[in-house]
Design a protein around this motif. Sequence first.
Motif, PDB file in Angstrom:
ATOM      1  N   VAL A   1      -7.946  20.598  22.476  1.00 40.05           N
ATOM      2  CA  VAL A   1      -8.325  19.851  23.675  1.00 40.05           C
ATOM      3  C   VAL A   1      -9.731  20.291  24.067  1.00 40.05           C
ATOM      4  CG1 VAL A   1      -7.789  19.351  26.084  1.00 40.05           C
ATOM      5  CG2 VAL A   1      -5.931  19.697  24.440  1.00 40.05           C
ATOM      6  N   PRO A   2     -10.719  19.398  23.995  1.00 40.90           N
ATOM      7  CA  PRO A   2     -12.088  19.782  24.362  1.00 40.90           C
ATOM      8  C   PRO A   2     -12.141  20.383  25.761  1.00 40.90           C
ATOM      9  CG  PRO A   2     -12.088  17.626  23.314  1.00 40.90           C
ATOM     10  CD  PRO A   2     -10.642  17.990  23.531  1.00 40.90           C
ATOM     11  N   GLY A   3     -12.862  21.496  25.883  1.00 36.36           N
ATOM     12  CA  GLY A   3     -12.972  22.166  27.169  1.00 36.36           C
ATOM     13  C   GLY A   3     -11.820  23.099  27.475  1.00 36.36           C
ATOM     14  N   VAL A   4     -10.758  23.031  26.676  1.00 31.28           N
ATOM     15  CA  VAL A   4      -9.581  23.883  26.879  1.00 31.28           C
ATOM     16  C   VAL A   4      -9.383  24.811  25.691  1.00 31.28           C
ATOM     17  CG1 VAL A   4      -7.073  23.929  27.183  1.00 31.28           C
ATOM     18  CG2 VAL A   4      -8.441  22.193  28.375  1.00 31.28           C
ATOM     19  N   GLY A   5      -9.309  24.232  24.492  1.00 36.17           N
ATOM     20  CA  GLY A   5      -9.080  25.011  23.288  1.00 36.17           C
ATOM     21  C   GLY A   5      -7.848  24.546  22.542  1.00 36.17           C
TER      22      GLY A   5
ATOM     23  N   LEU B   1      -5.913  10.678  12.825  1.00 31.99           N
ATOM     24  CA  LEU B   1      -6.340   9.281  12.865  1.00 31.99           C
ATOM     25  C   LEU B   1      -6.584   8.804  14.287  1.00 31.99           C
ATOM     26  CD1 LEU B   1      -4.117   7.677  10.080  1.00 31.99           C
ATOM     27  CD2 LEU B   1      -6.622   7.796  10.113  1.00 31.99           C
ATOM     28  N   ASN B   2      -5.988   9.501  15.265  1.00 27.94           N
ATOM     29  CA  ASN B   2      -6.209   9.157  16.667  1.00 27.94           C
ATOM     30  C   ASN B   2      -7.229  10.069  17.335  1.00 27.94           C
ATOM     31  OD1 ASN B   2      -4.388   6.884  17.760  1.00 27.94           O
ATOM     32  ND2 ASN B   2      -2.994   8.052  16.430  1.00 27.94           N
ATOM     33  N   GLY B   3      -8.037  10.751  16.511  1.00 26.81           N
ATOM     34  CA  GLY B   3      -9.146  11.529  17.042  1.00 26.81           C
ATOM     35  C   GLY B   3      -8.767  12.867  17.635  1.00 26.81           C
ATOM     36  N   ILE B   4      -7.581  13.392  17.324  1.00 24.07           N
ATOM     37  CA  ILE B   4      -7.142  14.682  17.847  1.00 24.07           C
ATOM     38  C   ILE B   4      -7.212  15.700  16.717  1.00 24.07           C
ATOM     39  CG2 ILE B   4      -5.291  15.969  18.967  1.00 24.07           C
ATOM     40  CD1 ILE B   4      -4.164  13.295  19.939  1.00 24.07           C
ATOM     41  N   ALA B   5      -8.069  16.693  16.872  1.00 24.83           N
ATOM     42  CA  ALA B   5      -8.192  17.739  15.857  1.00 24.83           C
ATOM     43  C   ALA B   5      -6.919  18.580  15.836  1.00 24.83           C
ATOM     44  CB  ALA B   5      -9.405  18.618  16.147  1.00 24.83           C
TER      45      ALA B   5
ATOM     46  N   PRO C   1     -16.328  19.947  18.833  1.00 27.61           N
ATOM     47  CA  PRO C   1     -17.463  20.515  18.073  1.00 27.61           C
ATOM     48  C   PRO C   1     -17.522  19.953  16.655  1.00 27.61           C
ATOM     49  CG  PRO C   1     -16.306  22.242  19.279  1.00 27.61           C
ATOM     50  CD  PRO C   1     -15.493  20.989  19.436  1.00 27.61           C
ATOM     51  N   LYS C   2     -18.737  19.804  16.145  1.00 26.39           N
ATOM     52  CA  LYS C   2     -18.947  19.185  14.847  1.00 26.39           C
ATOM     53  C   LYS C   2     -18.174  19.913  13.746  1.00 26.39           C
ATOM     54  CE  LYS C   2     -22.573  17.854  11.582  1.00 26.39           C
ATOM     55  NZ  LYS C   2     -24.036  17.894  11.279  1.00 26.39           N
TER      56      LYS C   2
ATOM     57  N   GLN D   1     -13.608  19.690   9.749  1.00 24.63           N
ATOM     58  CA  GLN D   1     -12.491  20.393   9.127  1.00 24.63           C
ATOM     59  C   GLN D   1     -11.125  19.822   9.530  1.00 24.63           C
ATOM     60  OE1 GLN D   1     -12.675  24.621   9.718  1.00 24.63           O
ATOM     61  NE2 GLN D   1     -11.072  25.051   8.219  1.00 24.63           N
ATOM     62  N   TYR D   2     -11.003  19.347  10.790  1.00 21.86           N
ATOM     63  CA  TYR D   2      -9.681  19.013  11.316  1.00 21.86           C
ATOM     64  C   TYR D   2      -9.510  17.560  11.748  1.00 21.86           C
ATOM     65  CZ  TYR D   2      -9.349  24.094  11.421  1.00 21.86           C
ATOM     66  OH  TYR D   2      -9.345  25.421  11.078  1.00 21.86           O
ATOM     67  N   LEU D   3     -10.485  16.700  11.402  1.00 21.03           N
ATOM     68  CA  LEU D   3     -10.309  15.267  11.646  1.00 21.03           C
ATOM     69  C   LEU D   3     -10.339  14.485  10.336  1.00 21.03           C
ATOM     70  CD1 LEU D   3     -12.309  14.426  14.905  1.00 21.03           C
ATOM     71  CD2 LEU D   3      -9.843  14.557  14.590  1.00 21.03           C
ATOM     72  N   VAL D   4     -10.225  15.186   9.236  1.00 24.74           N
ATOM     73  CA  VAL D   4     -10.319  14.547   7.919  1.00 24.74           C
ATOM     74  C   VAL D   4      -9.037  14.821   7.128  1.00 24.74           C
ATOM     75  CG1 VAL D   4     -12.818  14.732   7.876  1.00 24.74           C
ATOM     76  CG2 VAL D   4     -11.435  16.579   6.909  1.00 24.74           C
ATOM     77  N   ASP D   5      -8.888  14.062   6.041  1.00 29.50           N
ATOM     78  CA  ASP D   5      -7.739  14.251   5.163  1.00 29.50           C
ATOM     79  C   ASP D   5      -8.125  15.273   4.096  1.00 29.50           C
ATOM     80  OD1 ASP D   5      -5.617  14.187   3.463  1.00 29.50           O
ATOM     81  OD2 ASP D   5      -5.454  12.015   3.360  1.00 29.50           O
ATOM     82  N   ASN D   6      -7.850  16.542   4.385  1.00 25.74           N
ATOM     83  CA  ASN D   6      -8.190  17.603   3.436  1.00 25.74           C
ATOM     84  C   ASN D   6      -6.955  18.311   2.895  1.00 25.74           C
ATOM     85  OD1 ASN D   6      -7.414  18.940   5.737  1.00 25.74           O
ATOM     86  ND2 ASN D   6      -9.392  19.930   6.114  1.00 25.74           N
ATOM     87  N   ASP D   7      -5.790  17.667   3.061  1.00 29.47           N
ATOM     88  CA  ASP D   7      -4.557  18.318   2.599  1.00 29.47           C
ATOM     89  C   ASP D   7      -3.502  17.288   2.197  1.00 29.47           C
ATOM     90  OD1 ASP D   7      -2.912  20.406   1.944  1.00 29.47           O
ATOM     91  OD2 ASP D   7      -2.178  20.736   3.967  1.00 29.47           O
ATOM     92  N   GLU D   8      -3.912  16.263   1.488  1.00 26.81           N
ATOM     93  CA  GLU D   8      -2.999  15.219   0.997  1.00 26.81           C
ATOM     94  C   GLU D   8      -2.164  14.628   2.126  1.00 26.81           C
ATOM     95  OE1 GLU D   8      -0.703  16.629  -2.282  1.00 26.81           O
ATOM     96  OE2 GLU D   8      -2.448  17.178  -3.485  1.00 26.81           O
ATOM     97  N   LEU D   9      -2.842  14.179   3.182  1.00 25.96           N
ATOM     98  CA  LEU D   9      -2.163  13.629   4.349  1.00 25.96           C
ATOM     99  C   LEU D   9      -1.974  12.112   4.279  1.00 25.96           C
ATOM    100  CD1 LEU D   9      -3.932  15.719   7.163  1.00 25.96           C
ATOM    101  CD2 LEU D   9      -1.718  16.139   6.068  1.00 25.96           C
TER     102      LEU D   9
END
Length: 542
Positions: A466-470, A429-433, A344-345, A350-358
């Motif tokens: 995991v999309p479709g799982v949660g 970075l590998n597309g996993i939220a 989901p967008k 929120q969870y595919l970006v660097d928002n915590d000094e990563l």
Amino acid sequence: MIQQSMIQPIGLYALSGLAVEGDRLLAVDRVRGYLVQVDPRNDNTTILNPHHAQEWINTAGLAIASGVAWFGKRRWVVQCDLQTFKQTGWVELPYDVDGVAVWDGLVYVTCQKSGYIHVFDETTQQLLTKFAQPGIGVANLVATADALWVCDREEQTVFCLDRATGELRWSALTPYKSPTAIALYPADPDPICYVAYVEEEPYVRDDPNARFPYQLTFRDRTWIHALQVAHNWQDHYTLSNGYLVELSYVEELQPLDALTLNQVEWRIALPSETVRQRVRQVEPIGHPFTIEEVDGQKFAVFKFDQLQPYQNGLLGWKALVELYSFKSYLTPDDVEIHTRKRIPKALKEQYLVDNDELAMDTPTIQQAAQEAVGTETNILRKMLKIRNYVYDRLSYGIQPKIDTPDIALDRGIASCGEYVGVLLALARLNGIACRTVGRYKCPPHPDRRNLPLEPDFNHVWLEFYVPGVGWLPMESNVDDVIDRGPYPTRFFMGLAWYHAELGKGVRFEKMTAENLPENFALGDLALNHIRFTIIDELSPTA
């Protein structure tokens, strides 16, 4: 509440085998060599081989069939007539035998060093087939008409396998670590799954003849406990033994400097409601609060018109929470059907970006992200490869502060918070939220009831989407127990009952005020106190 779930046999040190004969529960102590009968109702223990105990020392596993005991002794599967106690070597394996089960003319033998469950014909002693062991540790097992129940010491897990194919049906975390033996005891309506445990515990020995009479030493402790499970077949997870826990979080005002703060709002996350954690009630400590909910997460909000210089006081909450162990047994094939579903967008932002000094834009982290997954595309395999890559590169060590993932990875030593940072960066970075979860673990002593227990440290772990799982949980550093692997997967898509989830992907605690100074830290104003009290044991329902 579970009745009579704990059995503490008398005079035993390390149980290495459990078996059932009729309505008798039998066990083997590998230290003393005792074959015993244990009464589950009252712990009464009877030694059945008083004249042959020496011959049973260091045996592994136990199965009973037609008056004959089967067990392992080094590389041999051994038969022992329970009338004469004469032992006969039955078949020899290339490595040490860890467990034995017998059912319907077949003999099942676990062997950690080979990595297989070996299946023999009882009559011909011929090896018929072998199944890969589901875990990496020393395993024991019991057979039923259609299943093999395997307990793995390193995985802290019971696996249920199809007896004909060895295919995994489900798995469940045990409430204690180091399970060593397993048996199914007849009961109505369902058999009781008894699991034995062994641990070495420290204690203070009083020696009045010594110069220093109080000495810290260790002793063996062994017991048997009933494993309770509940399955959610649709969502592929199992809940196991739970505990009713009173959890309190309190801030004690201890200002280091003279400070006046006006219109103060102090927010502390409350325990989350999840499939494995259920909040029964919450009440304030020291100061009233209101409850606000943001994105499904509840916060206790404390408000003060003014906090004056060197003002003392307490503020916090006490919660009554049900905590259960959670274990997902989704496979990579199971999630393939969801590969076309998208994140989901809102989660992407929120969870595919660097928002915590990563440090996701640094060459160190970007190169590590590529090396970790290679060409893998399946989300579960990718996440597992990332975890194993981080475990290979890092060793655990407490640091004075949390550094960014690139620094931690270059250093090769990291705290649990730094492990999480590296895992988050590589996964995103590998597309996993991914998101962080915490914040404390209850001291894992479920037999210490109605006593105040305080954790040594705070703790964080993560969840990946995991999309479709949660969202699925994953520990950060606990499973990094073997140099260069293989690593156990007990807490990959699994979480033990003693993890208390206090805020998911949100800041656990925050304070605002009209005149808050720059570089203000809550630690300069207050000292926190965390207490767990285990009240009762609970049967799970999924």
